[in-house]
Motif scaffolding. Structure first.
Motif, mmCIF file in Angstrom:
data_model
loop_
_atom_site.group_PDB
_atom_site.id
_atom_site.type_symbol
_atom_site.label_atom_id
_atom_site.label_comp_id
_atom_site.label_asym_id
_atom_site.label_seq_id
_atom_site.Cartn_x
_atom_site.Cartn_y
_atom_site.Cartn_z
ATOM 1 N N ARG A 1 8.048 -11.675 13.947
ATOM 2 C CA ARG A 1 7.080 -12.759 13.751
ATOM 3 C C ARG A 1 5.921 -12.703 14.740
ATOM 4 N N THR A 2 6.096 -11.974 15.834
ATOM 5 C CA THR A 2 5.004 -11.847 16.798
ATOM 6 C C THR A 2 3.782 -11.171 16.189
ATOM 7 N N GLY B 1 0.801 -1.221 0.000
ATOM 8 C CA GLY B 1 0.000 0.000 0.000
ATOM 9 C C GLY B 1 0.832 1.268 0.000
ATOM 10 N N ASP B 2 0.170 2.384 -0.261
ATOM 11 C CA ASP B 2 0.846 3.679 -0.294
ATOM 12 C C ASP B 2 1.168 4.197 1.109
ATOM 13 N N ARG B 3 0.387 3.778 2.099
ATOM 14 C CA ARG B 3 0.629 4.205 3.475
ATOM 15 C C ARG B 3 1.584 3.217 4.156
ATOM 16 N N ILE B 4 2.434 3.731 5.036
ATOM 17 C CA ILE B 4 3.415 2.888 5.731
ATOM 18 C C ILE B 4 3.027 2.757 7.194
ATOM 19 N N ALA B 5 3.071 1.535 7.682
ATOM 20 C CA ALA B 5 2.923 1.256 9.110
ATOM 21 C C ALA B 5 4.162 0.502 9.570
ATOM 22 N N VAL B 6 4.677 0.851 10.740
ATOM 23 C CA VAL B 6 5.846 0.166 11.281
ATOM 24 C C VAL B 6 5.468 -0.496 12.603
ATOM 25 N N LEU B 7 6.041 -1.665 12.843
ATOM 26 C CA LEU B 7 5.719 -2.476 14.012
ATOM 27 C C LEU B 7 6.998 -2.794 14.777
ATOM 28 N N VAL B 8 6.965 -2.592 16.097
ATOM 29 C CA VAL B 8 8.146 -2.795 16.939
ATOM 30 C C VAL B 8 7.760 -3.737 18.082
ATOM 31 N N HIS B 9 8.359 -4.897 18.115
ATOM 32 C CA HIS B 9 8.040 -5.948 19.084
ATOM 33 C C HIS B 9 8.668 -5.676 20.449
ATOM 34 N N GLY B 10 8.322 -6.514 21.415
ATOM 35 C CA GLY B 10 8.880 -6.426 22.752
ATOM 36 C C GLY B 10 10.059 -7.358 22.965
ATOM 37 N N ILE B 11 10.562 -7.372 24.186
ATOM 38 C CA ILE B 11 11.739 -8.183 24.508
ATOM 39 C C ILE B 11 11.422 -9.662 24.335
ATOM 40 N N MET B 12 12.434 -10.420 23.911
ATOM 41 C CA MET B 12 12.376 -11.866 23.671
ATOM 42 C C MET B 12 11.653 -12.226 22.383
ATOM 43 N N SER B 13 11.208 -11.256 21.626
ATOM 44 C CA SER B 13 10.383 -11.517 20.458
ATOM 45 C C SER B 13 11.089 -11.046 19.195
ATOM 46 N N ASP B 14 10.378 -10.995 18.077
ATOM 47 C CA ASP B 14 10.852 -10.351 16.849
ATOM 48 C C ASP B 14 9.654 -10.093 15.959
ATOM 49 N N GLY C 1 -9.925 -8.472 29.429
ATOM 50 C CA GLY C 1 -9.572 -9.877 29.551
ATOM 51 C C GLY C 1 -8.231 -10.252 28.972
ATOM 52 N N ALA C 2 -7.550 -9.334 28.309
ATOM 53 C CA ALA C 2 -6.286 -9.654 27.647
ATOM 54 C C ALA C 2 -5.112 -9.440 28.590
ATOM 55 N N GLY C 3 -4.093 -10.283 28.445
ATOM 56 C CA GLY C 3 -2.859 -10.126 29.175
ATOM 57 C C GLY C 3 -1.877 -9.247 28.426
ATOM 58 N N HIS C 4 -0.607 -9.339 28.816
ATOM 59 C CA HIS C 4 0.408 -8.417 28.304
ATOM 60 C C HIS C 4 0.559 -8.490 26.789
ATOM 61 N N THR C 5 0.584 -9.688 26.219
ATOM 62 C CA THR C 5 0.648 -9.793 24.754
ATOM 63 C C THR C 5 -0.773 -9.783 24.212
ATOM 64 N N LEU C 6 -1.405 -8.626 24.357
ATOM 65 C CA LEU C 6 -2.838 -8.499 24.154
ATOM 66 C C LEU C 6 -3.273 -8.836 22.737
ATOM 67 N N TYR C 7 -2.436 -8.595 21.746
ATOM 68 C CA TYR C 7 -2.817 -8.890 20.367
ATOM 69 C C TYR C 7 -2.771 -10.392 20.081
ATOM 70 N N ARG C 8 -2.129 -11.180 20.937
ATOM 71 C CA ARG C 8 -2.174 -12.636 20.810
ATOM 72 C C ARG C 8 -3.241 -13.243 21.712
ATOM 73 N N ASP C 9 -3.498 -12.614 22.842
ATOM 74 C CA ASP C 9 -4.571 -13.104 23.718
ATOM 75 C C ASP C 9 -5.942 -12.902 23.099
ATOM 76 N N ASP C 10 -6.147 -11.761 22.457
ATOM 77 C CA ASP C 10 -7.457 -11.432 21.881
ATOM 78 C C ASP C 10 -7.231 -10.558 20.662
ATOM 79 N N PHE C 11 -6.959 -11.198 19.543
ATOM 80 C CA PHE C 11 -6.656 -10.456 18.320
ATOM 81 C C PHE C 11 -7.808 -9.544 17.919
ATOM 82 N N GLU C 12 -9.023 -10.070 17.921
ATOM 83 C CA GLU C 12 -10.164 -9.262 17.506
ATOM 84 C C GLU C 12 -10.374 -8.093 18.457
#
Length: 230
Positions: free
Chosen positions: A26-27, A11-24, A209-220
């Protein structure tokens, strides 16, 4: 240091994603394609000491400087999780995204940080069954990713945490329009801190209801929390 990156979408718009410790990068296996479907070219980084990026000296400003060196200036959207949210906040003025989203950010010093750092380093060899037990809401694919990212992670990054959190890393103001998305009963952002952040101009939302890795606990639930920001 130029960091290893992975891209999704054209796409024409850019989004950047920065993971947390122990990850990369792929999270973000579900978040990145969802953003690409919304018309973004998504760039996920591997922070120094993580994934396929280089090793070396570690520290808050170093991780932030690497983001500025690697990522294009002025992306429409930047999302950081935990330690990645700390690095992103330190880089935000120079990176100048149109909007920033900080997911359960690790901004404040924690008690017994040296012991916490050692526990993090020991987590590198955690078996699959224990990871799945700690995270009952994760898909099997997320457990697979966690094992792979732990294998690629340098635990010396954890031993940098006492120096990183010798001072507060909480921003005094949002450098750009900024959303803070919290885990339910966040262990990193207290209600008092959340209230202070709101007073400083940050928008605050929670994924129930989500824990620290909230996008993996409850993606929707996580994607719903981003309504109006993506």
């Amino acid at each position: 240091m130029k960091l290893h990156t992975c891209e999704w979408g054209t796409g024409d718009r850019i989004a950047v994603l920065v993971h947390g410790i122990m990850s990369d990068h792929r999270t973000w296996r579900r978040v990145a394609p969802a953003l690409a479907d919304k018309g973004y070219r998504v760039i996920g980084v591997d922070l120094r000491g993580h994934g396929a990026s280089g090793r070396g000296e570690y520290g808050a400003e170093i991780w932030a400087d690497d983001l500025v060196e690697t990522l294009p200036k002025g992306p429409e959207l930047a999302i950081g999780h935990s330690l990645g949210a700390m690095a992103l906040a330190l880089a935000a003025e120079r990176l100048a995204p149109g909007r920033a989203v900080y997911c359960d950010p690790a901004w404040e010093p924690v008690a017994n940080v040296t012991a916490v750092a050692s526990a993090f380093a020991d987590f590198k060899n955690t078996p699959r069954a224990m990871i799945a037990g700690f995270n009952p809401r994760w898909d099997e694919a997320d457990v697979d990713v966690e094992l792979a990212t732990l294998a690629a992670w340098d635990p010396e990054t954890a031993h940098a945490l006492p120096d990183v959190y010798a001072v507060s890393r909480t921003p005094t103001r949002p450098m750009v329009p900024s959303l803070v998305v919290l885990a339910d009963s966040s262990a990193l952002v207290s209600p008092d801190l959340a209230a202070r952040l709101a007073q400083r101009g940050f928008e605050i939302r929670t994924v129930p209801g989500a824990g620290h890795t909230l996008y993996r606990d409850d993606f929707e639930g996580f994607m719903t929390a981003l309504d109006g920001w993506i």
